[in-house]
Write an enzyme that holds these catalytic residues in place. Structure first.
Site, PDB file in Angstrom:
ATOM      1  N   CYS A  88       0.808  -1.221   0.000  1.00 15.19           N
ATOM      2  CA  CYS A  88       0.000   0.000   0.000  1.00 15.19           C
ATOM      3  C   CYS A  88       0.843   1.274   0.000  1.00 15.19           C
ATOM      4  CB  CYS A  88      -0.937  -0.009   1.194  1.00 15.19           C
ATOM      5  SG  CYS A  88      -1.952  -1.510   1.266  1.00 15.19           S
ATOM      6  N   HIS A  93      -2.638   8.229   6.028  1.00 11.46           N
ATOM      7  CA  HIS A  93      -2.846   6.931   5.388  1.00 11.46           C
ATOM      8  C   HIS A  93      -4.093   6.245   5.924  1.00 11.46           C
ATOM      9  CE1 HIS A  93      -1.906   3.075   3.523  1.00 11.46           C
ATOM     10  NE2 HIS A  93      -2.053   2.489   4.702  1.00 11.46           N
ATOM     11  N   GLU A 147      -1.145   5.666  13.638  1.00  8.49           N
ATOM     12  CA  GLU A 147      -0.786   6.841  12.835  1.00  8.49           C
ATOM     13  C   GLU A 147      -1.191   8.126  13.545  1.00  8.49           C
ATOM     14  OE1 GLU A 147      -1.162   8.669   8.307  1.00  8.49           O
ATOM     15  OE2 GLU A 147      -2.516   7.072   8.939  1.00  8.49           O
ATOM     16  N   LYS A 196      -9.842   8.276   2.627  1.00 12.18           N
ATOM     17  CA  LYS A 196     -10.299   6.915   2.321  1.00 12.18           C
ATOM     18  C   LYS A 196     -11.764   6.680   2.697  1.00 12.18           C
ATOM     19  CE  LYS A 196      -5.871   4.457   2.332  1.00 12.18           C
ATOM     20  NZ  LYS A 196      -4.908   5.525   2.656  1.00 12.18           N
ATOM     21  N   HIS A 226      -9.827   1.965   0.166  1.00  9.50           N
ATOM     22  CA  HIS A 226      -8.374   1.810   0.147  1.00  9.50           C
ATOM     23  C   HIS A 226      -7.948   1.258  -1.211  1.00  9.50           C
ATOM     24  CE1 HIS A 226      -4.347   1.303   1.168  1.00  9.50           C
ATOM     25  NE2 HIS A 226      -4.398   0.338   2.073  1.00  9.50           N
ATOM     26  N   PHE A 265       1.807  -3.367   4.100  1.00  8.52           N
ATOM     27  CA  PHE A 265       2.153  -4.665   4.685  1.00  8.52           C
ATOM     28  C   PHE A 265       3.665  -4.899   4.550  1.00  8.52           C
ATOM     29  CE2 PHE A 265      -2.078  -7.260   4.363  1.00  8.52           C
ATOM     30  CZ  PHE A 265      -2.670  -6.379   5.245  1.00  8.52           C
TER      31      PHE A 265
END
Length: 469
Positions: free
Chosen positions: A216, A357, A368, A391, A396, A456
């Site tokens: 991502c 994010h 975050e 988002k 996403h 990831f």
């Protein structure tokens, strides 16, 4: 025999002489690369909010959502019968997605134009990249005819997954003992670097041809890497971004098995993606592409190009912790952001907006938020930073997320509007005393923006843009 022995002796002596010569020769340091500034001169995107920058941006700031309920036909199981498609759909815990609207109307992705070529059939993620690139190049007015200019133009477009649906259909052919009928385009359809390859081929760009694959964080890494190519002198112009088309049975099932997707909002798709909200339970899978034209500053000024922003910082880090989850201390995110700040020469209090994010997962959003608070909201800072996660509107987009959201950050600065966080009805407990994501779009002067992307494997990237010089 005597001739062979003589040849071996000569070759041996020549090798020894070369070794002595190499050992005594000092090449000195490589040439110093002059500092080159990098600016953004073109934008293009395909998103669940629509096809094109203008359509997407308008719908984003007014609070629209691109998430809808799925049907069995959306799973791209073309090689399977109807019964198997329905059975598979019924087994999926998450039945919603952020789907790109397709059709021939303005703001829709035209599949026949960008994907269904008879001469060279391509996968959907490649079609998204080609469509976004076309818009970005038109915006930048960059279609060089001169050979030397094409040699100085590169492509840096990555993806997260590629075309899983093609792999699924091919596996079905094995089960049906029809493997010899496998398309010769199978491999070119699934390779992630083929998005960059097709762009390079279509426009004749012979500069660096690059495709990052960092889950991502792919889109952000692709843009950051492209900026480095220009700074280092490898190119004067680079088409950069990320693309993804992962709304298929296997991808959705896989993310469901990792418990990453939301499962509580199948009956209310528009409320499903809710970054930073207490009722979040996972992200909504999405698709699309975002592409920027990056250019060396003097090169852009000389040809009178429109300049949206300057890319001033690119920070990277690794969590070194877990394959899917960040460490609770947020160190990886902190490192990426502080490295971007350091490279830019800016202080945290000079950043006006952060595009987070935050994907709507319970742990990721909290980590975050802590990282942003630790950098931008210390005890000595009284200013109110504007920050949000977009988002809630787009879902996403995985490998395309970093590029699309970097474009959102640039547009926020260009238009002076910070976009909202959709569905933030019950903010997490960390948000208090002025530390709060935007719940409505806000008109404000914006001179510097930061865009975060985390993936990831613990890979992190932050891009810092400033207003056009």
């Amino acid at each position: 025999m005597a001739t062979t022995s003589l040849f071996r002796l000569i070759r041996s002596r020549f090798h020894i002489d070369r070794c002595f010569s190499s050992a005594s020769q000092n090449f000195g340091p490589p040439p110093i690369v002059p500092q080159r500034r990098v600016v953004v001169t073109g934008l293009g995107m395909v998103t669940p909010l629509g096809c094109g920058v203008e359509t997407t941006w308008k719908r984003l700031v007014q609070g629209d959502c691109g998430i809808r309920a799925l049907s069995p036909e959306d799973l791209k199981m073309n090689g399977f019968d109807r019964e198997m498609q329905v059975h598979t759909f019924d087994q999926l815990p998450s039945k919603i997605a952020a789907v790109v609207p397709c059709g021939t109307k303005p703001g829709e992705f035209n599949e026949d134009l960008w994907q269904n070529s008879k001469d060279r059939p391509i996968a959907r993620f490649i079609g998204y990249a080609l469509c976004s690139t076309d818009e970005a190049l038109k915006d930048a007015n960059w279609f060089p005819a001169e050979h030397d200019k094409r040699e100085r133009t590169g492509v840096s477009i990555g993806g997260g997954i590629g075309s899983i649906s093609d792999i699924l259909d091919a596996a079905q052919m094995i089960c049906e003992k029809r493997l010899r009928w496998l398309s010769p385009f199978f491999v070119p359809r699934i390779l992630i670097n083929m998005a960059a390859g097709h762009v390079s081929i279509k426009y004749g760009f012979q500069g660096p041809n690059h495709a990052a694959v960092t889950a991502c964080a792919t889109g952000a890494h692709s843009i950051g890497d492209a900026a480095r190519m220009i700074q280092f002198g490898d190119a004067d112009v680079v088409v950069a971004g990320g693309t993804e088309s992962s709304i298929d049975a296997l991808s959705i099932a896989g993310f469901c098995r990792t418990r990453a997707l939301t499962t509580s909002y199948n009956s209310s798709p528009n409320e499903a993606s809710r970054p930073f909200d207490c009722d979040r339970d996972g992200f909504v899978i999405g698709e699309g592409a975002g592409v920027m034209v990056l250019e060396e500053l003097e090169h852009a000024q000389k040809r009178g190009a429109k300049i949206y922003a300057e890319i001033r910082g690119y920070g990277m880090s690794g969590d070194a912790h877990h394959i899917t989850q960040p460490h609770s201390d947020g160190k990886g995110a902190i490192l990426a952001m502080t490295r971007a700040l350091k490279q830019s020469g800016l202080h945290p209090d000079q950043v006006d907006y952060v595009n987070a994010h935050a994907t709507s997962t319970p742990l990721g959003d909290m980590v975050e938020a802590k990282a942003i608070k630790s950098i931008f909201f210390d005890d000595s800072t009284s200013r109110a930073l504007a920050f949000s996660s977009t988002k809630g509107a787009t879902g996403h987009l995985l490998g395309a997320a970093g590029a699309v959201e970097a474009i959102f950050a640039v547009l926020a600065m260009y238009h002076g509007i910070a976009p909202l966080t959709l569905n933030l009805n019950h903010p997490d407990s960390i948000f208090l005393d002025g530390f709060m994501p935007l719940t409505s779009s806000k008109e404000m002067p914006i001179r510097a923006v930061l865009s975060n992307s985390f993936g990831f494997g613990g890979t992190n990237a932050s891009l810092l843009f400033t207003a056009a010089p």
